[in-house]
Scaffold this motif. Structure first.
Motif, short mmCIF file in Angstrom:
data_model
loop_
_atom_site.label_atom_id
_atom_site.label_comp_id
_atom_site.label_asym_id
_atom_site.label_seq_id
_atom_site.Cartn_x
_atom_site.Cartn_y
_atom_site.Cartn_z
N GLU A 25 0.82 -1.21 0.00
CA GLU A 25 0.00 0.00 0.00
C GLU A 25 0.85 1.26 0.00
O GLU A 25 0.54 2.24 -0.69
N HIS A 26 1.95 1.23 0.74
CA HIS A 26 2.78 2.42 0.89
C HIS A 26 4.05 2.37 0.03
O HIS A 26 4.84 3.32 0.07
N SER A 75 5.61 8.06 4.66
CA SER A 75 4.57 7.33 5.40
C SER A 75 4.78 7.35 6.91
O SER A 75 3.92 6.88 7.66
N ARG A 119 2.00 8.93 9.18
CA ARG A 119 0.75 8.17 9.12
C ARG A 119 0.87 6.83 9.82
O ARG A 119 -0.10 6.32 10.41
#
Length: 379
Positions: A318-319, A355, A358
């Motif tokens: 996802e990242h 990232s 987050r």
């Protein structure tokens, strides 16, 4: 002042999840801790359980009761549990925190009607099902504790979405996910060299974590690759760690270091390029693991190299944080690393940097505070 009891039959000073938990609880009141080893930072009092007081009912009578499934009568019989209960009698708390299923009965016995937060770090019924005695004697006891106490808890948390689904399926509770994210570290990615790839792994020197494959994979790779390991010795007198030294065979590219405190880990990791972890799905918790080290690697601004582990792979893809091997054997791990160029590593490290906020504990902590505040008396 609000009084909060945090129970964790672990060496809390070395338990990153519980230390972060205490950081949350301190914002709500005075924290009293119960666990092994010396007093952790941030608590007003620590009830130290002697190291020889085990957290499971491994006495002769306890094992007999486990074998006969007399679970109600053995809930408070583990030496560590009974020791803590004796020292907590007559105390009053506004919130009691139970870390792991084995202390659920103790938490409710002490709470005396106060709310209980049950933090189920992993999937309790299969914590050690690769061990026959656990599978036969302890797993049914863990199921009993979860079935009896989790529906009574005011809050339940666990480490990942897939494990939360298991608690919902088997015990009818809906845990809030509180991932093992590390606090945000104000770091930048370190420089990447064209002729060197600095691999690093941090964690416990524990059987089943496939540390042998890390060593073997590096031996299969060219001279660009080095591996530094920051390992906490297991409770086996260091035997397994010594076996890893022997497996490395004096290869100068493989270096073993003493572990560093959790707070210092991101800065230590920042000197490297790629954080590695390939844990095979030997049981449910391994198959669904979402460990501290993944988030430590992100805060260290590293690229990641992992195996096809469900929750970890989801976050890495996802990242855009790194590479995922096809399998967990050393050749598969080595093959995924061979695909790394300086440009790819630089890109993955920049993705970790993007990232890091987050994926930090600040997000998890804010959600936990929102969960807990309604449970406490109005100030």
């Amino acid at each position: 002042m609000t009084r909060i009891l945090c129970i964790s039959l672990s060496p809390i000073r070395r338990d990153a999840r519980v230390l972060r938990q205490i950081g949350i609880l301190r914002q709500l009141g005075d924290v009293v801790s119960v666990g092994y080893d010396e007093q952790p930072e941030g608590v007003v009092e620590h009830i130290r359980v002697p190291d020889d007081r085990l957290s499971l009912p491994q006495t002769l009578s306890g094992v007999l009761k486990l074998g006969l499934h007399r679970f109600d009568s053995v809930e408070l019989e583990a030496p560590g549990v009974s020791y803590a209960l004796d020292r907590l009698k007559g105390r009053e708390f506004d919130l009691v925190v139970a870390n792991d299923a084995r202390v659920l009965a103790l938490a409710f016995a002490v709470a005396d009607g106060a709310p209980v937060w049950a933090d189920m770090h992993e999937w309790a019924p299969e914590e050690r099902t690769h061990v026959l005695s656990w599978r036969l004697l302890v797993a049914p006891f863990m199921i009993h504790l979860c079935r009896k106490y989790l529906p009574r808890a005011s809050a339940v948390t666990t480490v990942g979405g897939e494990i939360a689904k298991l608690y919902q399926r088997d015990f009818g509770v809906s845990p809030q996910v509180m991932r093992n994210a590390a606090p945000f570290a104000d770091l930048s990615p370190s420089e990447v060299s064209a002729d060197r790839v600095r691999l690093v792994h941090s964690g416990g020197a524990v059987h089943g974590r496939n540390l042998e494959a890390m060593i073997d994979a590096v031996k299969m790779l060219d001279a660009r690759f080095t591996l530094d390991m920051y390992l906490v010795p297991a409770a086996d007198g260091g035997r397994y760690l010594r076996s890893l030294h022997e497996r490395a065979g004096g290869d100068p590219r493989i270096v073993f270091h003493d572990p560093v405190p959790p707070a210092a880990l991101p800065a230590t990791l920042n000197a490297y390029d790629v954080g590695v972890f390939w844990i095979p799905p030997v049981h449910t918790n391994a198959r669904l693991t979402l460990p501290n080290k993944l988030f430590d690697y992100v805060q260290g601004r590293l690229a990641l190299a992992i195996g096809p582990t469900v929750e970890m792979e989801r976050i890495v893809r996802e990242h855009g944080l790194g590479v995922v091997s096809d399998g967990f054997d050393a050749p598969s791990c080595a093959e995924s690393l061979r695909s790394l160029t300086a440009d790819r590593i630089r890109g993955f490290k920049n993705a970790s940097d993007a990232s890091a906020e987050r994926l930090s504990f600040e997000h998890e902590g804010a959600a936990a505070l929102a969960m807990l505040r309604p449970l406490l008396p109005a100030s």
